[in-house]
Design a protein around this motif. Sequence first.
Motif, short mmCIF file in Angstrom:
data_model
loop_
_atom_site.label_atom_id
_atom_site.label_comp_id
_atom_site.label_asym_id
_atom_site.label_seq_id
_atom_site.Cartn_x
_atom_site.Cartn_y
_atom_site.Cartn_z
N CYS A 117 0.85 -1.20 0.00
CA CYS A 117 0.00 0.00 0.00
C CYS A 117 0.88 1.25 0.00
CB CYS A 117 -0.91 0.01 1.22
SG CYS A 117 -2.18 -1.28 1.22
N ASP A 118 1.96 1.20 0.76
CA ASP A 118 2.89 2.33 0.81
C ASP A 118 3.58 2.54 -0.53
OD1 ASP A 118 2.25 2.76 3.46
OD2 ASP A 118 4.07 1.79 4.24
N ILE A 119 3.92 1.47 -1.21
CA ILE A 119 4.55 1.59 -2.53
C ILE A 119 3.56 2.16 -3.53
CG2 ILE A 119 5.44 0.24 -4.48
CD1 ILE A 119 6.81 -1.57 -2.33
N VAL A 120 2.35 1.63 -3.53
CA VAL A 120 1.32 2.10 -4.46
C VAL A 120 1.03 3.59 -4.26
CG1 VAL A 120 -1.15 1.92 -4.98
CG2 VAL A 120 0.24 -0.15 -4.83
N SER A 121 1.02 4.04 -3.01
CA SER A 121 0.74 5.44 -2.71
C SER A 121 1.99 6.32 -2.74
CB SER A 121 0.06 5.56 -1.34
OG SER A 121 0.98 5.20 -0.32
N ARG A 122 3.12 5.73 -3.10
CA ARG A 122 4.41 6.42 -3.22
C ARG A 122 4.95 6.91 -1.88
NH1 ARG A 122 3.23 4.74 -7.82
NH2 ARG A 122 4.05 5.62 -9.73
N GLN A 123 4.50 6.28 -0.79
CA GLN A 123 5.04 6.61 0.52
C GLN A 123 6.31 5.82 0.81
OE1 GLN A 123 1.89 6.13 3.37
NE2 GLN A 123 0.68 7.80 2.48
N SER A 124 6.54 4.74 0.06
CA SER A 124 7.78 3.97 0.14
C SER A 124 8.34 3.85 -1.27
CB SER A 124 7.52 2.56 0.70
OG SER A 124 7.22 2.62 2.06
N PRO A 125 9.66 3.86 -1.39
CA PRO A 125 10.26 3.79 -2.72
C PRO A 125 10.19 2.38 -3.31
CG PRO A 125 11.97 3.79 -1.05
CD PRO A 125 10.66 3.97 -0.33
N ALA A 126 10.14 2.34 -4.63
CA ALA A 126 10.18 1.08 -5.36
C ALA A 126 10.55 1.39 -6.80
CB ALA A 126 8.83 0.36 -5.30
N ASP A 127 11.14 0.41 -7.46
CA ASP A 127 11.43 0.53 -8.89
C ASP A 127 10.17 0.09 -9.64
OD1 ASP A 127 14.15 1.36 -8.66
OD2 ASP A 127 14.67 -0.70 -8.13
N ILE A 128 9.36 1.06 -10.01
CA ILE A 128 8.10 0.77 -10.70
C ILE A 128 8.38 0.55 -12.17
CG2 ILE A 128 5.83 1.66 -11.32
CD1 ILE A 128 5.68 2.78 -8.49
N ILE A 129 7.93 -0.59 -12.66
CA ILE A 129 8.15 -0.98 -14.04
C ILE A 129 7.03 -0.48 -14.93
CG2 ILE A 129 8.31 -2.99 -15.57
CD1 ILE A 129 9.27 -4.53 -13.00
N TRP A 130 5.80 -0.61 -14.44
CA TRP A 130 4.61 -0.30 -15.23
C TRP A 130 3.45 -0.10 -14.28
CZ3 TRP A 130 -0.07 -2.87 -15.68
CH2 TRP A 130 -0.88 -2.51 -16.76
N GLU A 131 2.49 0.72 -14.70
CA GLU A 131 1.29 0.91 -13.89
C GLU A 131 0.15 1.42 -14.76
OE1 GLU A 131 1.69 4.09 -10.94
OE2 GLU A 131 3.40 4.82 -12.10
N ASN A 132 -1.05 1.18 -14.29
CA ASN A 132 -2.24 1.77 -14.89
C ASN A 132 -3.16 2.19 -13.75
OD1 ASN A 132 -3.69 -0.53 -14.07
ND2 ASN A 132 -3.79 -1.40 -16.13
N ASP A 133 -4.42 2.44 -14.02
CA ASP A 133 -5.33 2.92 -12.98
C ASP A 133 -5.61 1.88 -11.90
OD1 ASP A 133 -5.55 5.35 -14.26
OD2 ASP A 133 -7.44 4.86 -15.27
N ASP A 134 -5.43 0.60 -12.21
CA ASP A 134 -5.81 -0.47 -11.29
C ASP A 134 -4.65 -1.27 -10.70
OD1 ASP A 134 -8.71 -0.18 -11.74
OD2 ASP A 134 -8.20 -0.83 -13.77
N VAL A 135 -3.50 -1.26 -11.39
CA VAL A 135 -2.42 -2.19 -11.08
C VAL A 135 -1.07 -1.47 -11.11
CG1 VAL A 135 -1.27 -4.32 -11.86
CG2 VAL A 135 -3.74 -4.07 -12.13
N VAL A 136 -0.17 -1.91 -10.24
CA VAL A 136 1.21 -1.42 -10.23
C VAL A 136 2.13 -2.63 -10.28
CG1 VAL A 136 2.96 -0.13 -8.93
CG2 VAL A 136 0.57 0.60 -8.85
#
Length: 133
Positions: free
Chosen positions: A5-24
Amino acid sequence: MYIFCDIVSRQSPADIIWENDDVVCFFPRKPEAYGHCLIVPRRHFDNIFDIDDATLKQVACAAKYLSAVLKKSLQARGVNLLHASGRAAGQSVGHFHLHLLPRYADDGLNAWPCLPKVKFNREELLQKIKCGL
């Protein structure tokens, strides 16, 4: 709050590869294969028993799309999709997710467990399951 939840909300760092409105989709902190990534719904669901059908469909469609991307970009020869729901199944993060493991010829990974053979009454098992439908 869970780490995903923290990664999705950008409260924790992560190497995001791809995302859309529903999925990260992002790399796990400790990848277990070249290109290993996690596919996570933006909305929090504890496990397979909680997730609604529409969101599960979005996660599955993302897994299909990202599998094709990894096949093309990393020359993967196949993929494994791994999931665990519930503590008894080995779920370690209480947020529904899929592990996407790209596979390569002779990569040495064994993502398919060697399961012990069990004996049971097939008819009895069939009836129990059908009663639950």
